[in-house]
Design a protein around this motif. Structure first.
Motif, PDB file in Angstrom:
ATOM      1  N   THR A 133       9.833  -2.224  11.655  1.00 37.80           N
ATOM      2  CA  THR A 133      11.267  -1.919  11.658  1.00 37.80           C
ATOM      3  C   THR A 133      11.681  -2.301  10.453  1.00 37.80           C
ATOM      4  O   THR A 133      11.684  -3.306   9.795  1.00 37.80           O
ATOM      5  CB  THR A 133      11.933  -2.851  12.739  1.00 37.80           C
ATOM      6  OG1 THR A 133      11.508  -2.753  14.110  1.00 37.80           O
ATOM      7  CG2 THR A 133      13.217  -2.616  12.791  1.00 37.80           C
ATOM      8  N   VAL A 134      12.532  -1.224   9.631  1.00 36.78           N
ATOM      9  CA  VAL A 134      12.989  -0.939   8.417  1.00 36.78           C
ATOM     10  C   VAL A 134      14.439  -0.816   8.597  1.00 36.78           C
ATOM     11  O   VAL A 134      15.001   0.233   9.196  1.00 36.78           O
ATOM     12  CB  VAL A 134      12.134  -0.040   7.647  1.00 36.78           C
ATOM     13  CG1 VAL A 134      12.640  -0.012   6.099  1.00 36.78           C
ATOM     14  CG2 VAL A 134      10.572  -0.312   7.562  1.00 36.78           C
ATOM     15  N   THR A 135      15.253  -1.670   7.734  1.00 33.59           N
ATOM     16  CA  THR A 135      16.555  -1.211   7.731  1.00 33.59           C
ATOM     17  C   THR A 135      17.056  -1.171   6.271  1.00 33.59           C
ATOM     18  O   THR A 135      16.448  -2.020   5.368  1.00 33.59           O
ATOM     19  CB  THR A 135      17.465  -2.332   8.420  1.00 33.59           C
ATOM     20  OG1 THR A 135      17.047  -2.503   9.690  1.00 33.59           O
ATOM     21  CG2 THR A 135      18.917  -1.969   8.555  1.00 33.59           C
ATOM     22  N   TYR A 136      17.836  -0.281   5.937  1.00 30.91           N
ATOM     23  CA  TYR A 136      18.459  -0.208   4.540  1.00 30.91           C
ATOM     24  C   TYR A 136      19.517  -1.151   4.462  1.00 30.91           C
ATOM     25  O   TYR A 136      20.398  -0.818   5.182  1.00 30.91           O
ATOM     26  CB  TYR A 136      18.728   1.209   4.230  1.00 30.91           C
ATOM     27  CG  TYR A 136      19.459   1.348   3.083  1.00 30.91           C
ATOM     28  CD1 TYR A 136      18.709   1.016   1.541  1.00 30.91           C
ATOM     29  CD2 TYR A 136      20.823   1.640   2.721  1.00 30.91           C
ATOM     30  CE1 TYR A 136      19.381   1.102   0.353  1.00 30.91           C
ATOM     31  CE2 TYR A 136      21.400   1.857   1.626  1.00 30.91           C
ATOM     32  CZ  TYR A 136      20.663   1.709   0.332  1.00 30.91           C
ATOM     33  OH  TYR A 136      21.436   1.788  -0.884  1.00 30.91           O
ATOM     34  N   LYS A 143      12.570  -9.188   3.076  1.00 35.72           N
ATOM     35  CA  LYS A 143      13.158  -8.348   2.504  1.00 35.72           C
ATOM     36  C   LYS A 143      12.383  -7.348   1.326  1.00 35.72           C
ATOM     37  O   LYS A 143      11.372  -8.202   0.723  1.00 35.72           O
ATOM     38  CB  LYS A 143      14.319  -8.746   1.639  1.00 35.72           C
ATOM     39  CG  LYS A 143      15.429  -9.264   2.367  1.00 35.72           C
ATOM     40  CD  LYS A 143      16.901  -9.811   1.919  1.00 35.72           C
ATOM     41  CE  LYS A 143      17.721 -10.105   2.966  1.00 35.72           C
ATOM     42  NZ  LYS A 143      19.014 -10.545   2.286  1.00 35.72           N
ATOM     43  N   VAL A 144      12.543  -6.352   0.882  1.00 39.21           N
ATOM     44  CA  VAL A 144      11.635  -5.661   0.016  1.00 39.21           C
ATOM     45  C   VAL A 144      13.041  -5.141  -1.019  1.00 39.21           C
ATOM     46  O   VAL A 144      13.794  -4.483  -0.648  1.00 39.21           O
ATOM     47  CB  VAL A 144      11.001  -4.446   0.778  1.00 39.21           C
ATOM     48  CG1 VAL A 144      10.264  -3.798  -0.635  1.00 39.21           C
ATOM     49  CG2 VAL A 144       9.960  -5.095   1.380  1.00 39.21           C
ATOM     50  N   ARG A 198       0.946  -1.343  -0.047  1.00 35.99           N
ATOM     51  CA  ARG A 198      -0.007   0.092  -0.144  1.00 35.99           C
ATOM     52  C   ARG A 198       0.822   1.286   0.264  1.00 35.99           C
ATOM     53  O   ARG A 198       0.502   2.209  -0.895  1.00 35.99           O
ATOM     54  CB  ARG A 198      -1.093   0.052   1.048  1.00 35.99           C
ATOM     55  CG  ARG A 198      -2.190  -0.762   0.937  1.00 35.99           C
ATOM     56  CD  ARG A 198      -3.250  -0.694   2.271  1.00 35.99           C
ATOM     57  NE  ARG A 198      -2.656  -0.939   3.287  1.00 35.99           N
ATOM     58  CZ  ARG A 198      -2.761  -2.440   3.812  1.00 35.99           C
ATOM     59  NH1 ARG A 198      -3.224  -3.288   3.175  1.00 35.99           N
ATOM     60  NH2 ARG A 198      -2.204  -2.307   5.046  1.00 35.99           N
ATOM     61  N   VAL A 199       1.944   1.280   0.881  1.00 30.88           N
ATOM     62  CA  VAL A 199       2.656   2.694   0.746  1.00 30.88           C
ATOM     63  C   VAL A 199       3.525   2.764  -0.258  1.00 30.88           C
ATOM     64  O   VAL A 199       3.743   3.627  -0.844  1.00 30.88           O
ATOM     65  CB  VAL A 199       3.525   2.798   2.215  1.00 30.88           C
ATOM     66  CG1 VAL A 199       2.679   2.695   3.306  1.00 30.88           C
ATOM     67  CG2 VAL A 199       4.563   1.484   2.199  1.00 30.88           C
ATOM     68  N   LEU A 200       4.195   1.556  -0.826  1.00 30.69           N
ATOM     69  CA  LEU A 200       4.955   1.806  -2.111  1.00 30.69           C
ATOM     70  C   LEU A 200       4.069   1.955  -3.333  1.00 30.69           C
ATOM     71  O   LEU A 200       4.654   2.758  -4.318  1.00 30.69           O
ATOM     72  CB  LEU A 200       5.835   0.316  -2.185  1.00 30.69           C
ATOM     73  CG  LEU A 200       6.699   0.298  -1.252  1.00 30.69           C
ATOM     74  CD1 LEU A 200       7.553  -1.193  -1.563  1.00 30.69           C
ATOM     75  CD2 LEU A 200       8.003   1.269  -1.258  1.00 30.69           C
ATOM     76  N   LEU A 255       8.779   3.276   3.671  1.00 28.01           N
ATOM     77  CA  LEU A 255       8.574   1.872   4.509  1.00 28.01           C
ATOM     78  C   LEU A 255       8.212   2.137   5.885  1.00 28.01           C
ATOM     79  O   LEU A 255       7.520   0.997   6.633  1.00 28.01           O
ATOM     80  CB  LEU A 255       9.887   1.057   4.107  1.00 28.01           C
ATOM     81  CG  LEU A 255       9.803   0.824   2.653  1.00 28.01           C
ATOM     82  CD1 LEU A 255      11.423  -0.059   2.538  1.00 28.01           C
ATOM     83  CD2 LEU A 255       9.003  -0.082   2.186  1.00 28.01           C
ATOM     84  N   LYS A 256       8.692   2.984   6.667  1.00 30.94           N
ATOM     85  CA  LYS A 256       8.623   3.208   7.953  1.00 30.94           C
ATOM     86  C   LYS A 256       7.318   3.526   8.261  1.00 30.94           C
ATOM     87  O   LYS A 256       6.536   3.437   9.540  1.00 30.94           O
ATOM     88  CB  LYS A 256       9.487   3.951   8.567  1.00 30.94           C
ATOM     89  CG  LYS A 256      10.907   3.845   8.743  1.00 30.94           C
ATOM     90  CD  LYS A 256      11.888   4.678   9.178  1.00 30.94           C
ATOM     91  CE  LYS A 256      13.247   4.220   9.492  1.00 30.94           C
ATOM     92  NZ  LYS A 256      14.104   5.152  10.097  1.00 30.94           N
ATOM     93  N   LYS A 257       6.494   4.013   7.237  1.00 32.50           N
ATOM     94  CA  LYS A 257       4.941   4.461   7.254  1.00 32.50           C
ATOM     95  C   LYS A 257       4.421   3.113   7.912  1.00 32.50           C
ATOM     96  O   LYS A 257       3.073   3.045   8.337  1.00 32.50           O
ATOM     97  CB  LYS A 257       4.560   5.118   6.230  1.00 32.50           C
ATOM     98  CG  LYS A 257       5.115   6.512   6.156  1.00 32.50           C
ATOM     99  CD  LYS A 257       4.594   7.313   4.797  1.00 32.50           C
ATOM    100  CE  LYS A 257       5.273   8.692   4.906  1.00 32.50           C
ATOM    101  NZ  LYS A 257       4.572   9.323   3.704  1.00 32.50           N
ATOM    102  N   THR A 258       4.608   1.869   7.744  1.00 35.79           N
ATOM    103  CA  THR A 258       4.018   0.717   7.869  1.00 35.79           C
ATOM    104  C   THR A 258       3.984   0.441   9.074  1.00 35.79           C
ATOM    105  O   THR A 258       3.200  -0.375   9.603  1.00 35.79           O
ATOM    106  CB  THR A 258       4.827  -0.333   7.039  1.00 35.79           C
ATOM    107  OG1 THR A 258       6.101  -0.579   7.482  1.00 35.79           O
ATOM    108  CG2 THR A 258       4.546  -0.138   5.568  1.00 35.79           C
ATOM    109  N   GLY A 259       4.836   1.062  10.025  1.00 35.03           N
ATOM    110  CA  GLY A 259       4.690   0.738  11.475  1.00 35.03           C
ATOM    111  C   GLY A 259       5.867  -0.367  11.830  1.00 35.03           C
ATOM    112  O   GLY A 259       6.084  -0.759  12.837  1.00 35.03           O
TER     113      GLY A 259
END
Length: 98
Positions: A91-94, A69-70, A52-54, A85-89
């Motif tokens: 934990t996101v790491t590049y 992974k995305v 949804r966010v992407l 991606l952080k808008k999903t709530g």
């Protein structure tokens, strides 16, 4: 006095043909790269939130739910992708470019 006019007009002619610096930057800025992110997704609902966010960013992406992974193919800045991606709530790491 006429030699000054000739040299000035030849300088003007030489500066006109090439692309401007802003045109060169636009060309470089539109290069599509694939970036890899870790997103702590545990189920299809989580991957649905990522989708949804992407979709709002109008980018190409692939979600690898088992490996969390995305992969995003885009010309957008990595920080923009990370914040989206952080808008999903989750934990996101590049991770880096693929």
């Amino acid at each position: 006095m006429s030699p000054k006019l000739n040299s000035a007009s030849s300088v003007q002619q030489q500066s006109v043909p090439g692309p401007s610096k802003s045109e060169s930057v636009k060309t470089i800025g539109s290069i599509m790269t694939t970036q890899e992110f870790f997103v702590d997704m545990t189920c299809e609902g989580c991957s649905g939130a990522v989708t949804r966010v992407l979709k709002k960013l109008d980018v190409k992406f692939d979600i690898d739910l088992p490996n969390k992974k995305v992969f995003i193919e885009s010309d957008k800045d990595t920080d923009v992708l990370l914040e989206t991606l952080k808008k999903t709530g989750k934990t996101v790491t590049y991770i880096g470019p693929k």
